[in-house]
Design an enzyme around this catalytic site. Sequence first.
Site, PDB file in Angstrom:
ATOM      1  N   ARG A  40       0.885   6.190  -6.748  1.00  0.00           N
ATOM      2  CA  ARG A  40       0.335   7.161  -5.794  1.00  0.00           C
ATOM      3  C   ARG A  40      -0.868   6.612  -5.035  1.00  0.00           C
ATOM      4  O   ARG A  40      -1.398   7.271  -4.133  1.00  0.00           O
ATOM      5  CB  ARG A  40      -0.082   8.445  -6.531  1.00  0.00           C
ATOM      6  CG  ARG A  40       1.062   9.118  -7.245  1.00  0.00           C
ATOM      7  CD  ARG A  40       0.587  10.359  -7.957  1.00  0.00           C
ATOM      8  NE  ARG A  40       0.197  11.384  -7.023  1.00  0.00           N
ATOM      9  CZ  ARG A  40       1.012  12.283  -6.489  1.00  0.00           C
ATOM     10  NH1 ARG A  40       2.284  12.287  -6.829  1.00  0.00           N
ATOM     11  NH2 ARG A  40       0.571  13.170  -5.645  1.00  0.00           N
ATOM     12  N   LYS A  86       3.247   5.763  -2.978  1.00  0.00           N
ATOM     13  CA  LYS A  86       4.626   6.236  -3.002  1.00  0.00           C
ATOM     14  C   LYS A  86       4.779   7.654  -2.472  1.00  0.00           C
ATOM     15  O   LYS A  86       5.695   7.941  -1.723  1.00  0.00           O
ATOM     16  CB  LYS A  86       5.169   6.174  -4.427  1.00  0.00           C
ATOM     17  CG  LYS A  86       6.597   6.659  -4.532  1.00  0.00           C
ATOM     18  CD  LYS A  86       7.469   5.683  -5.225  1.00  0.00           C
ATOM     19  CE  LYS A  86       8.924   6.025  -5.111  1.00  0.00           C
ATOM     20  NZ  LYS A  86       9.613   5.238  -4.083  1.00  0.00           N
ATOM     21  N   HIS A  95      15.809  -5.777  27.685  1.00  0.00           N
ATOM     22  CA  HIS A  95      14.953  -5.032  28.614  1.00  0.00           C
ATOM     23  C   HIS A  95      13.477  -5.256  28.290  1.00  0.00           C
ATOM     24  O   HIS A  95      12.656  -4.384  28.526  1.00  0.00           O
ATOM     25  CB  HIS A  95      15.324  -3.546  28.585  1.00  0.00           C
ATOM     26  CG  HIS A  95      16.713  -3.308  29.087  1.00  0.00           C
ATOM     27  ND1 HIS A  95      17.045  -3.336  30.421  1.00  0.00           N
ATOM     28  CD2 HIS A  95      17.877  -3.108  28.419  1.00  0.00           C
ATOM     29  CE1 HIS A  95      18.338  -3.139  30.565  1.00  0.00           C
ATOM     30  NE2 HIS A  95      18.878  -3.003  29.353  1.00  0.00           N
ATOM     31  N   ASN A 154      -7.061  15.164  -5.368  1.00  0.00           N
ATOM     32  CA  ASN A 154      -5.962  14.610  -4.567  1.00  0.00           C
ATOM     33  C   ASN A 154      -5.748  15.563  -3.393  1.00  0.00           C
ATOM     34  O   ASN A 154      -5.613  16.766  -3.596  1.00  0.00           O
ATOM     35  CB  ASN A 154      -4.707  14.529  -5.448  1.00  0.00           C
ATOM     36  CG  ASN A 154      -3.426  14.275  -4.671  1.00  0.00           C
ATOM     37  OD1 ASN A 154      -2.361  14.681  -5.090  1.00  0.00           O
ATOM     38  ND2 ASN A 154      -3.509  13.618  -3.540  1.00  0.00           N
ATOM     39  N   GLY A 155      -5.770  15.023  -2.184  1.00  0.00           N
ATOM     40  CA  GLY A 155      -5.575  15.871  -1.001  1.00  0.00           C
ATOM     41  C   GLY A 155      -6.634  15.563   0.043  1.00  0.00           C
ATOM     42  O   GLY A 155      -7.345  14.555  -0.067  1.00  0.00           O
ATOM     43  N   LYS A 187      12.315  -2.192   5.026  1.00  0.00           N
ATOM     44  CA  LYS A 187      12.244  -2.715   3.653  1.00  0.00           C
ATOM     45  C   LYS A 187      11.637  -4.107   3.649  1.00  0.00           C
ATOM     46  O   LYS A 187      10.764  -4.419   2.865  1.00  0.00           O
ATOM     47  CB  LYS A 187      13.662  -2.744   3.075  1.00  0.00           C
ATOM     48  CG  LYS A 187      13.802  -2.518   1.639  1.00  0.00           C
ATOM     49  CD  LYS A 187      13.625  -1.101   1.135  1.00  0.00           C
ATOM     50  CE  LYS A 187      12.706  -0.225   1.856  1.00  0.00           C
ATOM     51  NZ  LYS A 187      12.639   1.141   1.515  1.00  0.00           N
ATOM     52  N   GLU A 196       7.748  -4.008   4.614  1.00  0.00           N
ATOM     53  CA  GLU A 196       6.797  -3.383   3.685  1.00  0.00           C
ATOM     54  C   GLU A 196       6.611  -4.175   2.406  1.00  0.00           C
ATOM     55  O   GLU A 196       5.517  -4.160   1.837  1.00  0.00           O
ATOM     56  CB  GLU A 196       7.135  -1.914   3.401  1.00  0.00           C
ATOM     57  CG  GLU A 196       8.320  -1.679   2.546  1.00  0.00           C
ATOM     58  CD  GLU A 196       8.610  -0.194   2.323  1.00  0.00           C
ATOM     59  OE1 GLU A 196       7.671   0.568   2.116  1.00  0.00           O
ATOM     60  OE2 GLU A 196       9.794   0.177   2.349  1.00  0.00           O
ATOM     61  N   GLU A 228      16.298   0.676   8.441  1.00  0.00           N
ATOM     62  CA  GLU A 228      15.932   0.611   7.026  1.00  0.00           C
ATOM     63  C   GLU A 228      15.800  -0.845   6.561  1.00  0.00           C
ATOM     64  O   GLU A 228      14.870  -1.190   5.830  1.00  0.00           O
ATOM     65  CB  GLU A 228      16.963   1.367   6.179  1.00  0.00           C
ATOM     66  CG  GLU A 228      16.731   1.320   4.682  1.00  0.00           C
ATOM     67  CD  GLU A 228      15.386   1.887   4.222  1.00  0.00           C
ATOM     68  OE1 GLU A 228      14.661   2.479   5.031  1.00  0.00           O
ATOM     69  OE2 GLU A 228      15.062   1.709   3.038  1.00  0.00           O
ATOM     70  N   CYS A 278      -3.052   9.602  -4.256  1.00  0.00           N
ATOM     71  CA  CYS A 278      -4.015   9.739  -5.338  1.00  0.00           C
ATOM     72  C   CYS A 278      -3.299  10.366  -6.536  1.00  0.00           C
ATOM     73  O   CYS A 278      -2.444  11.230  -6.376  1.00  0.00           O
ATOM     74  CB  CYS A 278      -5.226  10.590  -5.000  1.00  0.00           C
ATOM     75  SG  CYS A 278      -6.217   9.920  -3.671  1.00  0.00           S
ATOM     76  N   TRP A 304      -5.952   6.593  -3.235  1.00  0.00           N
ATOM     77  CA  TRP A 304      -5.471   6.038  -1.973  1.00  0.00           C
ATOM     78  C   TRP A 304      -6.449   6.573  -0.927  1.00  0.00           C
ATOM     79  O   TRP A 304      -6.469   7.760  -0.634  1.00  0.00           O
ATOM     80  CB  TRP A 304      -4.041   6.501  -1.686  1.00  0.00           C
ATOM     81  CG  TRP A 304      -3.429   5.812  -0.513  1.00  0.00           C
ATOM     82  CD1 TRP A 304      -2.750   4.623  -0.528  1.00  0.00           C
ATOM     83  CD2 TRP A 304      -3.414   6.255   0.849  1.00  0.00           C
ATOM     84  NE1 TRP A 304      -2.330   4.302   0.731  1.00  0.00           N
ATOM     85  CE2 TRP A 304      -2.727   5.287   1.602  1.00  0.00           C
ATOM     86  CE3 TRP A 304      -3.921   7.371   1.516  1.00  0.00           C
ATOM     87  CZ2 TRP A 304      -2.521   5.386   2.972  1.00  0.00           C
ATOM     88  CZ3 TRP A 304      -3.729   7.481   2.883  1.00  0.00           C
ATOM     89  CH2 TRP A 304      -3.037   6.498   3.590  1.00  0.00           C
TER      90      TRP A 304
HETATM   91  C1  F6R Z   1       9.685   3.272   2.305  1.00  0.00           C
HETATM   92  C2  F6R Z   1       9.349   4.526   1.675  1.00  0.00           C
HETATM   93  C3  F6R Z   1       8.796   5.612   2.513  1.00  0.00           C
HETATM   94  C4  F6R Z   1       9.339   6.991   2.063  1.00  0.00           C
HETATM   95  C5  F6R Z   1       8.609   8.098   2.820  1.00  0.00           C
HETATM   96  C6  F6R Z   1       9.126   9.476   2.461  1.00  0.00           C
HETATM   97  O1  F6R Z   1      10.226   2.369   1.396  1.00  0.00           O
HETATM   98  O2  F6R Z   1       9.491   4.682   0.485  1.00  0.00           O
HETATM   99  O3  F6R Z   1       9.036   5.393   3.862  1.00  0.00           O
HETATM  100  O4  F6R Z   1      10.713   7.030   2.300  1.00  0.00           O
HETATM  101  O5  F6R Z   1       7.234   8.028   2.538  1.00  0.00           O
HETATM  102  O6  F6R Z   1       8.935   9.754   1.116  1.00  0.00           O
HETATM  103  P1  F6R Z   1       9.735  10.917   0.416  1.00  0.00           P
HETATM  104  O7  F6R Z   1      11.171  10.532   0.420  1.00  0.00           O
HETATM  105  O8  F6R Z   1       9.158  11.008  -0.960  1.00  0.00           O
HETATM  106  O9  F6R Z   1       9.499  12.166   1.226  1.00  0.00           O
END
Ligand code: F6R
Length: 582
Positions: free
Chosen positions: A27, A577, A483, A99-100, A464, A467, A460, A2, A75
């Site tokens: 956000r 994010k 397995h 937010n929270g 990537k 997502e 990773e 948010c 969010w």
């Molecule tokens: C994936 C992604 C998330 C962040 C995770 C941690 O592309 O961006 O998995 O890596 O939410 O976020 P931070 O680094 O801000 O703690």
Amino acid sequence: MCGIIGYAGKHNPKDILLGGLKALEYRGYDSSGICLKNEKDIQIIKSIGKIKNLEEKINKTDLIDSYVGIGHTRWATHGEANETNAHPHRCGKVTLVHNGIIENAALLKEKLVKKGIKFKSETDTEVGCALINYYYDGDEVKAINEACSEMEGSYAFGILFDDSNKLYAVRKGSPLIVGVGVKENYIASDINAIINYTNKYILLEEGMIAVIDKDSIKIMKGNKEYNYKVLTADISAESRDKQGYDHYMLKEIMEEPILLGKTLKPYIDDLSLIPDLSDYEEVHIVACGSAMYAGLIGKSLLEEKAGVRVLCDVASEYRYKKIIYDRKTLVILVSQSGETADTIAAMKKAKENGIDTLAIVNVKTSTIARETDRQIFIEAGPEIAVATTKAYLLQVSIFSLLAIKAANDLDCLKEVDKLPGLVKSVLDNRENYRKIAEKIYKENDIFFIGRKIDYAICMEGSLKLKEVSYIHSEAYQAGELKHGTISLIDKGIPVFGIITDDDIKDKTISNIEEVKSRGANIFIVSNNKISEYECIVVPKVSDYFQPLLIVPSLQLIAYETAKLRGCDIDKPKNLAKSVTVE
Ligand code: F6R
């Protein structure tokens, strides 16, 4: 998650609120809304979906003349993404954005319902709003203080009272800053939302209340005024531009060579800035998502190269698990935003146990940057695309340095100068990644397999891809596939084999043969050409730096695949994010 923006000043708040919300859309983007206010009138406009829907609605509405306003991008946590649950919420004389998560909202709601208060939405936010209104008797600061003393969980609130011309803000656990302008002042979840107007800001400390109008900012601790410091943010409005790229994700991947040089330089110039892990008997690396996957690469390098004992865990587990701190331990928190709720909780757990903490972090003003004992900053600048790319790569580069120093393999540092150029050469191979994307974008399932550090890279690469493209994808330890999971391998399923570790290269190739003989379509990403297979070959460097050359190719494959599928690359569905709720 948010995003919150608020304005008090000489201009009509509408454009400032909308601009701020667009900058904060990373956000959360389930719904959004604004509230405009003058001495007599209050106007609330809300919409579901992205900010552009809200903008269209606002543009079709007759707006009141106003000088103060709040805005929110959501969010969803409590209640689905509909207009009723969207913020701002209003009860009695109070209108607010939040937010929270108010964790005891159900209990508080029960109490308020007994007092005859009716609720319209399913949100915890409306409970917070009703509680502030319940305590409101004409003294705004007292009402906020009393209500906050009953709320458990995390919150940042931007609040308007019908009887006051001011904008109020308070926070606990969730980020909120106060922007300082000339004849206008702001609140925002992060500085980027107001950077077009000011780079001066105040970090609102936990539990303090900001009372703001166009000419003044008062910060209250309880009912006493508190002296605050005005800080200057070291970012420019331009750094938030797409600069001609179709997507932020692509722009941010393309920035990697330059930012890698910028991040490593101060530490190469003065290696004493990198902590000496030989002071510790054990290291815990704790983070979420990609940041945790960067930590897995760190674990592999530290264990294999320097014999450091490392536990690497996701923060949402670590914070609740029994952790045995019986050796001299360093806890490394890895975070781009520095505001991830679970990572903050893990940091607090370490501190409560008297354990040293080190942050590998991008946002210098964030909670994790401020509250850890030591910090190593990555120089990613603003990362706007929801899926992290450049910040992840830079986090990995710091682990390379930590491992080199711990192993006293200082000769390898000679390679650092050529790394930016090598990463660029990997990115220049874009046409090749596009061709691979064309071969995989219609698939439903994709696998990434590798062993040891290559498995960490797979994690990773797989995250990537899934997502941003919404293709189901899994990372697997190459030797573990048979397995059980190998039953999913059918004719034509793409399997990416990552092979950089010479010691187990032949073993991984055998595993690749096993899936190939079951019809899988194999793509190898390696620092060596492996005949018989379609290969992406990246330059060979020392083991410490090899992941830095593999990962950009996987990031671009994910990007090109998502593009071919027409996905909303910078804002994938259901994500936000900065994950500031647990
Ligand atoms: C994936 C992604 C998330 C962040 C995770 C941690 O592309 O961006 O998995 O890596 O939410 O976020 P931070 O680094 O801000 O703690």
